[in-house]
Design a protein around this motif. Structure first.
Motif, PDB file in Angstrom:
ATOM      1  N   LEU A 169     -57.235  64.774-107.785  1.00  0.00           N
ATOM      2  CA  LEU A 169     -56.095  64.050-108.347  1.00  0.00           C
ATOM      3  C   LEU A 169     -55.055  65.029-108.885  1.00  0.00           C
ATOM      4  O   LEU A 169     -53.848  64.849-108.682  1.00  0.00           O
ATOM      5  CB  LEU A 169     -56.565  63.113-109.464  1.00  0.00           C
ATOM      6  CG  LEU A 169     -55.467  62.324-110.179  1.00  0.00           C
ATOM      7  CD1 LEU A 169     -54.700  61.447-109.203  1.00  0.00           C
ATOM      8  CD2 LEU A 169     -56.061  61.489-111.308  1.00  0.00           C
ATOM      9  N   GLU A 170     -55.509  66.066-109.555  1.00  0.00           N
ATOM     10  CA  GLU A 170     -54.592  67.074-110.077  1.00  0.00           C
ATOM     11  C   GLU A 170     -53.747  67.685-108.959  1.00  0.00           C
ATOM     12  O   GLU A 170     -52.523  67.828-109.081  1.00  0.00           O
ATOM     13  CB  GLU A 170     -55.374  68.176-110.794  1.00  0.00           C
ATOM     14  CG  GLU A 170     -54.522  69.332-111.282  1.00  0.00           C
ATOM     15  CD  GLU A 170     -55.343  70.501-111.787  1.00  0.00           C
ATOM     16  OE1 GLU A 170     -54.760  71.603-111.921  1.00  0.00           O
ATOM     17  OE2 GLU A 170     -56.560  70.339-112.033  1.00  0.00           O
ATOM     18  N   HIS A 171     -54.397  68.026-107.857  1.00  0.00           N
ATOM     19  CA  HIS A 171     -53.679  68.672-106.755  1.00  0.00           C
ATOM     20  C   HIS A 171     -52.683  67.714-106.109  1.00  0.00           C
ATOM     21  O   HIS A 171     -51.570  68.107-105.746  1.00  0.00           O
ATOM     22  CB  HIS A 171     -54.677  69.200-105.717  1.00  0.00           C
ATOM     23  CG  HIS A 171     -54.140  70.324-104.897  1.00  0.00           C
ATOM     24  ND1 HIS A 171     -53.919  71.583-105.410  1.00  0.00           N
ATOM     25  CD2 HIS A 171     -53.743  70.380-103.604  1.00  0.00           C
ATOM     26  CE1 HIS A 171     -53.424  72.372-104.468  1.00  0.00           C
ATOM     27  NE2 HIS A 171     -53.306  71.656-103.362  1.00  0.00           N
ATOM     28  N   LEU A 172     -53.070  66.456-105.970  1.00  0.00           N
ATOM     29  CA  LEU A 172     -52.159  65.462-105.406  1.00  0.00           C
ATOM     30  C   LEU A 172     -50.944  65.253-106.318  1.00  0.00           C
ATOM     31  O   LEU A 172     -49.801  65.147-105.847  1.00  0.00           O
ATOM     32  CB  LEU A 172     -52.889  64.134-105.193  1.00  0.00           C
ATOM     33  CG  LEU A 172     -53.906  64.106-104.048  1.00  0.00           C
ATOM     34  CD1 LEU A 172     -54.777  62.859-104.133  1.00  0.00           C
ATOM     35  CD2 LEU A 172     -53.209  64.164-102.689  1.00  0.00           C
ATOM     36  N   LEU A 173     -51.186  65.203-107.624  1.00  0.00           N
ATOM     37  CA  LEU A 173     -50.081  65.003-108.568  1.00  0.00           C
ATOM     38  C   LEU A 173     -49.137  66.206-108.598  1.00  0.00           C
ATOM     39  O   LEU A 173     -47.923  66.049-108.746  1.00  0.00           O
ATOM     40  CB  LEU A 173     -50.638  64.734-109.972  1.00  0.00           C
ATOM     41  CG  LEU A 173     -51.282  63.365-110.192  1.00  0.00           C
ATOM     42  CD1 LEU A 173     -52.002  63.321-111.529  1.00  0.00           C
ATOM     43  CD2 LEU A 173     -50.229  62.256-110.124  1.00  0.00           C
ATOM     44  N   LYS A 174     -49.701  67.382-108.443  1.00  0.00           N
ATOM     45  CA  LYS A 174     -48.869  68.594-108.445  1.00  0.00           C
ATOM     46  C   LYS A 174     -47.972  68.682-107.215  1.00  0.00           C
ATOM     47  O   LYS A 174     -46.944  69.356-107.239  1.00  0.00           O
ATOM     48  CB  LYS A 174     -49.761  69.841-108.508  1.00  0.00           C
ATOM     49  CG  LYS A 174     -50.278  70.191-109.882  1.00  0.00           C
ATOM     50  CD  LYS A 174     -51.087  71.482-109.827  1.00  0.00           C
ATOM     51  CE  LYS A 174     -51.523  71.911-111.215  1.00  0.00           C
ATOM     52  NZ  LYS A 174     -52.349  73.150-111.182  1.00  0.00           N
ATOM     53  N   HIS A 175     -48.393  68.023-106.133  1.00  0.00           N
ATOM     54  CA  HIS A 175     -47.667  68.151-104.865  1.00  0.00           C
ATOM     55  C   HIS A 175     -47.237  66.790-104.332  1.00  0.00           C
ATOM     56  O   HIS A 175     -47.381  66.495-103.146  1.00  0.00           O
ATOM     57  CB  HIS A 175     -48.539  68.880-103.840  1.00  0.00           C
ATOM     58  CG  HIS A 175     -48.967  70.251-104.278  1.00  0.00           C
ATOM     59  ND1 HIS A 175     -50.136  70.475-104.959  1.00  0.00           N
ATOM     60  CD2 HIS A 175     -48.353  71.454-104.139  1.00  0.00           C
ATOM     61  CE1 HIS A 175     -50.236  71.773-105.215  1.00  0.00           C
ATOM     62  NE2 HIS A 175     -49.178  72.386-104.735  1.00  0.00           N
ATOM     63  N   GLN A 176     -46.692  65.961-105.214  1.00  0.00           N
ATOM     64  CA  GLN A 176     -46.248  64.622-104.816  1.00  0.00           C
ATOM     65  C   GLN A 176     -45.225  64.714-103.682  1.00  0.00           C
ATOM     66  O   GLN A 176     -44.331  65.560-103.690  1.00  0.00           O
ATOM     67  CB  GLN A 176     -45.616  63.910-106.009  1.00  0.00           C
ATOM     68  CG  GLN A 176     -46.592  63.589-107.120  1.00  0.00           C
ATOM     69  CD  GLN A 176     -45.900  62.954-108.315  1.00  0.00           C
ATOM     70  OE1 GLN A 176     -45.005  62.132-108.155  1.00  0.00           O
ATOM     71  NE2 GLN A 176     -46.319  63.337-109.519  1.00  0.00           N
ATOM     72  N   GLY A 177     -45.387  63.826-102.708  1.00  0.00           N
ATOM     73  CA  GLY A 177     -44.444  63.761-101.610  1.00  0.00           C
ATOM     74  C   GLY A 177     -44.720  64.726-100.473  1.00  0.00           C
ATOM     75  O   GLY A 177     -44.094  64.641 -99.423  1.00  0.00           O
ATOM     76  N   ARG A 178     -45.682  65.638-100.676  1.00  0.00           N
ATOM     77  CA  ARG A 178     -46.007  66.616 -99.639  1.00  0.00           C
ATOM     78  C   ARG A 178     -47.288  66.225 -98.911  1.00  0.00           C
ATOM     79  O   ARG A 178     -48.234  65.720 -99.512  1.00  0.00           O
ATOM     80  CB  ARG A 178     -46.197  68.008-100.247  1.00  0.00           C
ATOM     81  CG  ARG A 178     -44.925  68.662-100.720  1.00  0.00           C
ATOM     82  CD  ARG A 178     -45.209  69.991-101.378  1.00  0.00           C
ATOM     83  NE  ARG A 178     -46.019  70.872-100.538  1.00  0.00           N
ATOM     84  CZ  ARG A 178     -46.490  72.053-100.947  1.00  0.00           C
ATOM     85  NH1 ARG A 178     -46.238  72.479-102.169  1.00  0.00           N
ATOM     86  NH2 ARG A 178     -47.216  72.792-100.127  1.00  0.00           N
ATOM     87  N   VAL A 179     -47.312  66.474 -97.612  1.00  0.00           N
ATOM     88  CA  VAL A 179     -48.530  66.232 -96.836  1.00  0.00           C
ATOM     89  C   VAL A 179     -49.480  67.404 -97.084  1.00  0.00           C
ATOM     90  O   VAL A 179     -49.110  68.570 -96.921  1.00  0.00           O
ATOM     91  CB  VAL A 179     -48.227  66.125 -95.333  1.00  0.00           C
ATOM     92  CG1 VAL A 179     -49.528  65.981 -94.548  1.00  0.00           C
ATOM     93  CG2 VAL A 179     -47.312  64.944 -95.064  1.00  0.00           C
ATOM     94  N   LEU A 180     -50.689  67.090 -97.514  1.00  0.00           N
ATOM     95  CA  LEU A 180     -51.713  68.101 -97.768  1.00  0.00           C
ATOM     96  C   LEU A 180     -52.832  67.916 -96.759  1.00  0.00           C
ATOM     97  O   LEU A 180     -53.450  66.851 -96.696  1.00  0.00           O
ATOM     98  CB  LEU A 180     -52.254  67.955 -99.197  1.00  0.00           C
ATOM     99  CG  LEU A 180     -51.210  68.073-100.319  1.00  0.00           C
ATOM    100  CD1 LEU A 180     -51.832  67.718-101.662  1.00  0.00           C
ATOM    101  CD2 LEU A 180     -50.633  69.483-100.360  1.00  0.00           C
ATOM    102  N   THR A 181     -53.100  68.919 -95.963  1.00  0.00           N
ATOM    103  CA  THR A 181     -54.165  68.807 -94.974  1.00  0.00           C
ATOM    104  C   THR A 181     -55.515  68.781 -95.667  1.00  0.00           C
ATOM    105  O   THR A 181     -55.658  69.229 -96.812  1.00  0.00           O
ATOM    106  CB  THR A 181     -54.127  69.973 -93.977  1.00  0.00           C
ATOM    107  OG1 THR A 181     -54.488  71.181 -94.662  1.00  0.00           O
ATOM    108  CG2 THR A 181     -52.756  70.123 -93.344  1.00  0.00           C
ATOM    109  N   ARG A 182     -56.508  68.285 -94.961  1.00  0.00           N
ATOM    110  CA  ARG A 182     -57.855  68.269 -95.514  1.00  0.00           C
ATOM    111  C   ARG A 182     -58.342  69.688 -95.808  1.00  0.00           C
ATOM    112  O   ARG A 182     -59.015  69.928 -96.804  1.00  0.00           O
ATOM    113  CB  ARG A 182     -58.809  67.554 -94.549  1.00  0.00           C
ATOM    114  CG  ARG A 182     -58.570  66.053 -94.467  1.00  0.00           C
ATOM    115  CD  ARG A 182     -59.441  65.412 -93.384  1.00  0.00           C
ATOM    116  NE  ARG A 182     -59.296  63.972 -93.352  1.00  0.00           N
ATOM    117  CZ  ARG A 182     -58.281  63.345 -92.741  1.00  0.00           C
ATOM    118  NH1 ARG A 182     -57.337  64.046 -92.125  1.00  0.00           N
ATOM    119  NH2 ARG A 182     -58.223  62.030 -92.750  1.00  0.00           N
TER     120      ARG A 182
END
Length: 236
Positions: A169-182
């Protein structure tokens, strides 16, 4: 004395040779250890000893590791306790069930004791880290995340997340709007030396959505790539 000396690890394993080997390697690194050889004893030890982390075998007498994991996650005092599951089964389904029930990581037998110790250290670092490389607090609609207090609130009510769920969750919140690969998420949350499959990410994303319903539509799957957390107010 190593810095880990004040950390207590509960080792739950019914095979004496493996238990003693894990105990030896952890204590060499300065950890304190307590042990259990059955599922019921594991629950008793967890309540009495209040360990910092549990190394939990899947196949145990009385109660198996999956049931122990489920019960630990259902109790407020152990709901966020870091858990590494040991399994002799190679089938993906067993691993997925363990992760679904809240295990943070898994190691398949046979394993390297040194590698297991490294995983223990990495999980403890992730669990206890107080972020100094960015905001100490995030807000997303009715969700707030306090890194220093290791706390997530939804509409003011605390939601218990495992160490890996919290990190994801922390990583997703830090990079809102960006596609993060698995692979990026595995590297960021589980560590560069993690040897699990990308299915691990999918399981944890699903658990986050279950615990935090407002993320059900906010975290979107990007086909063949990974995930993106939409910025608040955005439809895509």
């Amino acid at each position: 004395m190593p810095a880990a000396s004040h950390k207590k690890i509960l080792i739950v394993e019914d095979e004496k040779d493996i238990l003693q080997l894990v105990k030896l390697y952890l204590e060499k690194e300065g950890f304190r250890t307590v042990t259990a050889s059955t599922g019921r004893e594991a629950l008793t030890q967890a309540a009495a000893e209040k360990p910092n982390l549990v190394v939990l075998d899947l196949m145990l007498p009385e109660l198996d590791g999956l049931e122990v994991c489920k019960r630990l996650r259902s109790q407020p005092d152990t709901a966020t306790l870091p858990i590494i599951m040991l399994t002799a089964k190679a089938e993906e389904s067993d691993t997925v069930v363990g992760l679904e029930l809240g295990a943070d990581d898994y190691v398949t037998k046979p394993f390297s004791p040194k590698a297991l110790v490294a995983r223990v250290k990495a999980l403890l670092r992730r669990f206890e880290r107080q972020a100094d490389d960015g905001p100490a607090r995030f807000a997303y609609d009715d969700l707030t995340m306090d890194l220093a207090r290791h706390e997530v609130l939804l509409k003011g009510k605390e939601v218990a997340l495992t160490a890996k769920e919290f990190g994801l969750l922390e990583h997703l919140l830090k990079h809102q709007g960006r596609v993060l690969t698995r692979d990026v998420l595995l590297n960021a949350v589980w560590g560069y030396d993690y040897f699990g499959t990308t299915r691990t990410v999918d399981v944890h994303v699903r658990r986050l959505k279950q615990k935090l319903p407002l993320l059900d539509e906010a975290i979107v799957s990007v086909k063949s790539l990974g995930y993106k957390l939409k910025e608040p107010g955005r439809t895509r």
